[in-house]
Design a protein around this motif. Structure first.
Motif, mmCIF file in Angstrom:
data_model
loop_
_atom_site.group_PDB
_atom_site.id
_atom_site.type_symbol
_atom_site.label_atom_id
_atom_site.label_comp_id
_atom_site.label_asym_id
_atom_site.label_seq_id
_atom_site.Cartn_x
_atom_site.Cartn_y
_atom_site.Cartn_z
ATOM 1 N N TYR A 1 -5.787 9.563 0.225
ATOM 2 C CA TYR A 1 -6.228 8.234 -0.194
ATOM 3 C C TYR A 1 -5.148 7.203 0.131
ATOM 4 N N GLU A 2 -5.589 5.944 0.174
ATOM 5 C CA GLU A 2 -4.652 4.825 0.203
ATOM 6 C C GLU A 2 -4.944 3.927 -0.988
ATOM 7 N N ALA A 3 -3.888 3.431 -1.620
ATOM 8 C CA ALA A 3 -4.032 2.507 -2.744
ATOM 9 C C ALA A 3 -3.296 1.215 -2.421
ATOM 10 N N ASP A 4 -3.849 0.114 -2.876
ATOM 11 C CA ASP A 4 -3.219 -1.194 -2.680
ATOM 12 C C ASP A 4 -2.801 -1.735 -4.042
ATOM 13 N N THR B 1 0.829 -1.213 0.000
ATOM 14 C CA THR B 1 0.000 0.000 0.000
ATOM 15 C C THR B 1 0.860 1.258 0.000
ATOM 16 N N ARG C 1 0.222 5.918 0.077
ATOM 17 C CA ARG C 1 -0.699 7.019 0.280
ATOM 18 C C ARG C 1 -0.487 8.069 -0.802
ATOM 19 N N ARG D 1 -7.075 -1.544 -5.491
ATOM 20 C CA ARG D 1 -8.228 -0.845 -4.940
ATOM 21 C C ARG D 1 -7.784 0.433 -4.255
ATOM 22 N N LEU D 2 -8.686 1.418 -4.247
ATOM 23 C CA LEU D 2 -8.453 2.701 -3.593
ATOM 24 C C LEU D 2 -9.377 2.840 -2.392
ATOM 25 N N HIS D 3 -8.916 3.622 -1.425
ATOM 26 C CA HIS D 3 -9.730 3.875 -0.234
ATOM 27 C C HIS D 3 -9.516 5.316 0.198
ATOM 28 N N LEU D 4 -10.603 6.072 0.326
ATOM 29 C CA LEU D 4 -10.518 7.441 0.818
ATOM 30 C C LEU D 4 -10.307 7.406 2.330
ATOM 31 N N LEU D 5 -9.176 7.980 2.776
ATOM 32 C CA LEU D 5 -8.844 7.962 4.198
ATOM 33 C C LEU D 5 -9.351 9.193 4.936
#
Length: 714
Positions: free
Chosen positions: A211-214, A195, A197, A219-223
């Motif tokens: 955001y964080e990306a894997d 991951t 940021r 996949r993306l995730h809004l932190l």
């Protein structure tokens, strides 16, 4: 190193992501949104360690007027006139080696097909594992397999983030942020090995969400979602979000203070420091495990110093300061822990060790590389480019006056080898000229510093080109004699002079702000004073002078032709500002710290100050330009609108003045790509040959692969 505005324009001194041109660093401490914005302070997120230098003292005479008639080390024999391609399109170049965290692979920038790419090699033996079409630097993630980079597909500075899998033949690219019109910037590694940021203004062009990306799951995730007060997200060495930097007071008001706040276990935030709009307080690293942070700061002082911050008490302890210049920054070797030293550049760069035991291997490796013939001359500085997490394999860069070598040291076997390929033509390498630091007094007594490049084999005063840096909150820096367009000009018989005029960064806040509101007057006099120094020192031929610059440097080139303090034969403006009110009004919405521009240039909403800005703009006095001018612009430029160059060209042509215009459809504020740089280099060669009488190599074979340049468009 000396900034050539020609092949690869740097971002301004407030450059958010100061390593975009070299690599995206993921060892970060703070994801400052000023780092994603154009804010004219030191980068508040500086996860990249600055260059480490061997503690070589600067000779006392290095700043004295250079009254000798030849360059340092010049044998008096003139070198051959080399084709432009040798300086901008060497297909054998390898550079920018990065070691994977597990130490098993390296990634380097090399030619792949007809363009720039990235080559993955086995770190043990150098064998090629894959060739990926990744132009520009890419950084390893913690798994030692994936690489991530921010790239600018259109040249409009709306960066996108993409990931490559080095374990596949084509890299299996994944564009994580395929968002037109949005700017996304990598700010650090995540809490797992796959991951990372990044921040992006996709939702609101004025603010940057986190955001964080894997890379493994894609996949993306809004932190965290930013508001209009958010300036930064503070991230510690383990990838955890630990706080924010927020505006104090009205978020829309110019000149707001910024509070750096640390999150507490109960969900509240405690203020670490509140800084003014014109202060530097740049967080390089936060380590919650050690309860320490390291910052570059000029709060309550003139020059930037390095300080260690106690996160519990809020007290600062100064670790490094220089009596003449701002420090460059701290030097970290690993992802965790304190800096091993800090660097400065007063003439030549120098490492000031904090942990002498940790820094000593760098000096030893540089000396060993020279003794073993891996470096052409004695090292001046040695830079760590990274090491494996187990500490076994190190990549360091040893830089001498005439050469630069990237080296891999295996600590277990104590073997040292050069990774990059040095030019195999010894005659070409010997033709490059070393940069010489110089200093002198301006006409009002202010001490100025600069750099000089002199042509080999030429005796006595020679035709001289003043290369003016951009910003203006930037500075020219010393570097080795490596190929580039300024070296091409020296090969044609020209001396190249650079000066860090008032308004330049790096010499304290008083020197920087001394250029405010005088950018078309006293600041320009500093440039003219530098030329006069070169004439008086027997370096420059007064009858054969020219000016060259990009961005603020292009503006200054035009102002020098307008004010005519010397009989300049010609000039070159690359993405130069012609109309200050229009330029500042058109800046992107995420450039939120406009108080610097207001203080330096003036207020757009004040009629008197706007009129003064126009008075100090070239558009108000183009009829005073008497020398031939070459104008260059990238059509996707968002910092200086192309209309500025168009207006200059149209005005000069209307009165029959000689002006040449190059427009690059696939470029922005930087004229990049070897085809574009080759085109630009050939134009510069011919332009200066016509007005200064220097040598030229003529048609270059690589011109058969044309760029998309528009010559003299209407």
């Amino acid at each position: 190193m000396p900034r050539s505005a020609l092949p690869d324009l740097p971002l301004p001194p407030h450059r958010a992501i100061r390593a975009i041109r070299h690599r995206i660093a993921l060892a970060g401490a703070v994801a400052l949104l000023a780092a994603a914005c154009a804010t004219p302070s030191r980068p508040a997120s500086a996860p990249v360690s600055p260059p480490v230098s061997v503690p070589t003292p600067v000779p006392p005479s290095v700043h004295e007027p250079a009254r000798t008639t030849r360059a340092v080390g010049d044998t008096g024999e003139r070198p051959p006139v080399w084709p432009v391609r040798r300086y901008v399109a060497n297909i054998d170049v390898t550079a920018g080696f990065r070691i994977s965290p597990d130490g098993r692979r390296t990634a380097s920038s090399e030619t792949v097909g007809l363009g720039a790419g990235t080559v993955i090699r086995d770190a043990a033996n150098g064998s090629v594992l894959s060739r990926l079409p990744i132009a520009g630097g890419a950084t390893w993630l913690g798994d030692g397999r994936h690489l991530v980079q921010a790239f600018d597909p259109l040249g409009d500075e709306n960066l996108r983030v993409r990931v490559y899998d080095s374990g596949t033949p084509d890299g299996a690219p994944w564009v994580a942020t395929p968002w037109p019109g949005a700017r996304s910037v990598v700010v650090g590694r995540g809490t797992t090995d796959t991951t990372f940021r990044f921040v992006s203004n996709r939702r609101d062009r004025k603010v940057f969400d986190l955001y964080e990306a894997d890379a493994a799951t894609r996949r993306l995730h809004l932190l965290r979602q930013a508001d209009t007060r958010t300036r930064a997200w503070l991230i510690d060495v383990r990838g955890e979000i630990v706080g924010q930097a927020r505006r104090v007071g009205d978020p829309d008001a110019e000149g707001s203070e910024v509070a750096f706040e640390l999150e507490q276990p109960d969900g509240t935030r405690r203020t670490l420091r509140t800084v003014g709009p014109f202060d530097t307080w740049a967080l390089h690293r936060i380590d919650l495990g050690l309860r320490r942070a390291w910052v570059s700061t000029n709060v309550d002082r003139d020059r930037i110093e390095l300080a260690e911050l106690d996160l519990d008490t809020g007290t600062e302890r100064v670790l490094g300061a220089h009596p003449v210049v701002d420090i460059d920054g701290p030097v970290f070797i690993d992802r965790y822990g304190p800096p091993i030293g800090w660097t400065s550049m007063d003439g030549l760069p120098r490492l000031h060790a904090i942990d002498a035991d940790a820094a000593s291997p760098l000096a030893r490796l540089g000396d060993r590389a020279w003794r073993d013939g891996l470096l052409d001359d004695a090292p001046v500085i040695v830079m760590p480019q990274g090491r494996s997490e187990d500490g076994r394999r190190w990549i360091v860069t040893a830089i001498g006056r005439l050469d630069r070598a990237e080296l891999l040291w295996d600590r277990e076997t104590d073997t040292l080898r050069r990774l990059d390929r040095r030019d195999t033509d010894a005659a070409f390498r010997a033709s490059l000229s070393p940069w010489e630091p110089v200093s002198f007094d301006a006409s009002d007594g202010r001490r100025l510093h600069g750099l000089l490049l002199r042509p080999r084999g030429h005796v006595g005063p020679v035709p001289t080109i003043v290369d003016i840096h951009g910003g203006p909150w930037s500075r020219d820096r010393w570097g080795p004699a490596t190929p580039g367009l300024l070296q091409m000009l020296a090969n044609r018989g020209y001396a190249v002079l650079q000066v860090n005029f008032r308004g330049s960064h790096g010499y304290g806040r008083e020197h920087l702000w001394a250029g405010a509101r005088t950018y078309g007057d006293r600041l320009q006099r500093d440039i003219a004073d530098a030329v006069q120094w070169a004439i008086d020192a027997g370096i420059a031929d007064r009858e054969r002078l020219a000016v060259l610059g990009a961005s603020f440097g292009g503006y200054s080139a035009m102002m020098q032709l307008i004010t005519q303090p010397h009989p300049y034969r010609c000039g070159v403006s690359i993405v130069g500002v012609a109309d200050w009110p229009r330029t500042i009004a058109a800046w992107p919405p995420y450039w939120t710290n406009r108080s610097w521009a207001t203080r330096f240039y003036g207020r757009l909403d004040d009629p008197a100050e706007r009129a003064e800005m126009l008075r100090q703009s070239p558009v108000s006095a183009l009829d005073r330009i008497a020398a031939p001018l070459l104008v260059v612009h990238g059509e996707r430029d968002v910092r200086v609108l192309q209309q500025d160059s168009v207006d200059v060209v149209r005005s000069l042509r209307a009165r029959g003045h000689p002006v040449r215009y190059l427009s690059f459809p696939d470029a922005g504020h930087a004229i990049v790509g070897w085809r574009n740089r080759l085109t630009l280099g050939r134009e510069l060669e011919d332009h200066f040959a016509r007005c200064l009488g220097g040598a030229r190599a003529g048609f270059d074979l690589y011109e058969w692969v044309p760029s998309r340049v528009r010559r003299d468009p209407e």
